[in-house]
Design a protein around this motif. Structure first.
Motif, PDB file in Angstrom:
ATOM      1  N   ASP A  12       1.874  -3.892 -16.967  1.00 41.49           N
ATOM      2  CA  ASP A  12       0.748  -4.813 -16.801  1.00 41.49           C
ATOM      3  C   ASP A  12      -0.484  -4.144 -17.395  1.00 41.49           C
ATOM      4  O   ASP A  12      -1.235  -3.467 -16.714  1.00 41.49           O
ATOM      5  N   ASN A  15      -4.076  -4.256 -15.896  1.00 40.39           N
ATOM      6  CA  ASN A  15      -4.409  -3.578 -14.637  1.00 40.39           C
ATOM      7  C   ASN A  15      -3.875  -2.153 -14.590  1.00 40.39           C
ATOM      8  O   ASN A  15      -3.566  -1.641 -13.519  1.00 40.39           O
ATOM      9  N   THR A  16      -3.755  -1.526 -15.753  1.00 38.63           N
ATOM     10  CA  THR A  16      -3.167  -0.186 -15.814  1.00 38.63           C
ATOM     11  C   THR A  16      -3.886   0.647 -16.863  1.00 38.63           C
ATOM     12  O   THR A  16      -4.340   0.122 -17.879  1.00 38.63           O
ATOM     13  N   ASP A  75       0.248 -11.952 -16.375  1.00 36.82           N
ATOM     14  CA  ASP A  75       1.017 -11.702 -15.149  1.00 36.82           C
ATOM     15  C   ASP A  75       2.208 -12.640 -15.047  1.00 36.82           C
ATOM     16  O   ASP A  75       3.319 -12.229 -14.690  1.00 36.82           O
ATOM     17  N   THR A  98       1.909  -1.140 -12.662  1.00 32.72           N
ATOM     18  CA  THR A  98       0.785  -1.983 -12.272  1.00 32.72           C
ATOM     19  C   THR A  98       0.217  -1.513 -10.946  1.00 32.72           C
ATOM     20  O   THR A  98       0.889  -0.807 -10.187  1.00 32.72           O
ATOM     21  N   SER A  99      -1.003  -1.929 -10.661  1.00 35.22           N
ATOM     22  CA  SER A  99      -1.614  -1.725  -9.341  1.00 35.22           C
ATOM     23  C   SER A  99      -2.030  -3.061  -8.744  1.00 35.22           C
ATOM     24  O   SER A  99      -2.832  -3.105  -7.815  1.00 35.22           O
ATOM     25  N   ASP A 100      -1.489  -4.137  -9.282  1.00 35.20           N
ATOM     26  CA  ASP A 100      -1.885  -5.492  -8.913  1.00 35.20           C
ATOM     27  C   ASP A 100      -0.945  -6.055  -7.846  1.00 35.20           C
ATOM     28  O   ASP A 100       0.267  -6.179  -8.060  1.00 35.20           O
ATOM     29  N   GLY A 121       1.850   3.093 -10.045  1.00 39.53           N
ATOM     30  CA  GLY A 121       0.483   2.602  -9.934  1.00 39.53           C
ATOM     31  C   GLY A 121      -0.496   3.692  -9.573  1.00 39.53           C
ATOM     32  O   GLY A 121      -0.119   4.843  -9.345  1.00 39.53           O
ATOM     33  N   THR A 125      -3.489   1.141  -5.520  1.00 42.16           N
ATOM     34  CA  THR A 125      -2.401   0.183  -5.336  1.00 42.16           C
ATOM     35  C   THR A 125      -2.294  -0.239  -3.873  1.00 42.16           C
ATOM     36  O   THR A 125      -2.170   0.619  -2.994  1.00 42.16           O
TER      37      THR A 125
END
Length: 249
Positions: A12, A15-16, A75, A98-100, A121, A125
């Motif tokens: 992602d 978000n990374t 996403d 990702t951290s989403d 993440g 996260t």
């Protein structure tokens, strides 16, 4: 027949941090062969540093335009591709970088279908995403080097490394007690114990408690006892069951 685990790495990019991808690939190498590598983002994200990262690491860039302000189509593309990869049986293990927290449901659906899911993440996260995975790997950004002022008159003394504090959390003993109670021999395989500890807490790692591995960690306990079996594998049981009659632990 090759039974090697096939891994899909889906990033992602929106978000990374690009630097987290190399860390993710080092983690992936422990689990199997990478068959799919894709990075998802909008036209602004997939440029500059991300372009260089995806090209140098041989990722397929998946550009997703935003059709309306505030809508993250990348996403949705990642989630749909993950399910397609699973249904096409191209991979049975997924590393999602990702951290989403929007990917919590995707992780749950993949695992419901029998896939193994790992999340890579940052510290931000959310707990929900960490726990939705089989195991969570936290990427730490490199410490930024601050510009030093004028050269000091005397060279600074090197800082002594802080000693590693080894801890013995109670939940390991509780896990052995629980798992061993379900076996007629009153013992549990070390590998089974490790899997259980990671399943109950995807962030679990012996290194976080000052040990190089789970076996070293188990050997530090007084209440549980590891034993090397004839096949070369280790089992773990409550130490009191190993004590001679009349001897206290």
């Amino acid at each position: 027949m090759n039974n090697e685990t096939r891994v899909a790495v889906l990033v992602d990019c929106d978000n990374t941090n690009p630097a987290a991808v190399e860390f993710a690939l080092r983690m992936v190498a422990k689990f199997g062969r990478v068959v799919v590598k894709r990075g998802y983002g909008n036209h602004a994200t997939l440029a500059n540093s991300w372009r260089d990262t995806l090209v140098s690491l041989a990722f397929t860039p998946c550009l997703q335009y935003q059709y309306a302000a505030g809508k993250n189509t990348a996403d949705m593309a990642l989630a749909l591709d993950a399910l397609e990869i699973l249904f096409d049986q191209r991979a049975d293990c997924f590393f999602v970088v990702t951290s989403d927290s929007d990917f919590v449901y995707l992780c749950r659906k993949l695992r419901e279908r029998g896939a193994t899911v790992y999340i890579v993440g940052e510290a931000k996260t959310p707990t929900a995403l960490r726990n939705a995975s089989d195991q969570f790997f936290e990427w730490m950004p490199p410490t930024s080097v601050q510009a030093s002022p004028a050269v000091p008159s005397t060279p600074p003394r090197p800082k002594a490394e802080a000693p590693v504090v080894k801890r013995r959390p109670k939940f390991v003993v509780e896990a052995v007690t629980l798992l061993a109670s379900d076996t007629p021999e009153g013992k549990v395989h070390l590998s089974t114990l490790g899997q259980y500890l990671r399943r109950t807490n995807p962030e679990f790692s012996p290194a976080a408690f000052g040990y190089s591995g789970l076996l070293e960690m188990i050997k530090s306990y007084d209440l549980i006892f590891p034993k090397k079996e004839d096949g070369g594998h280790y089992t773990v049981r409550l130490a009191k069951e190993q004590a001679p009659a009349g001897e206290q632990i």
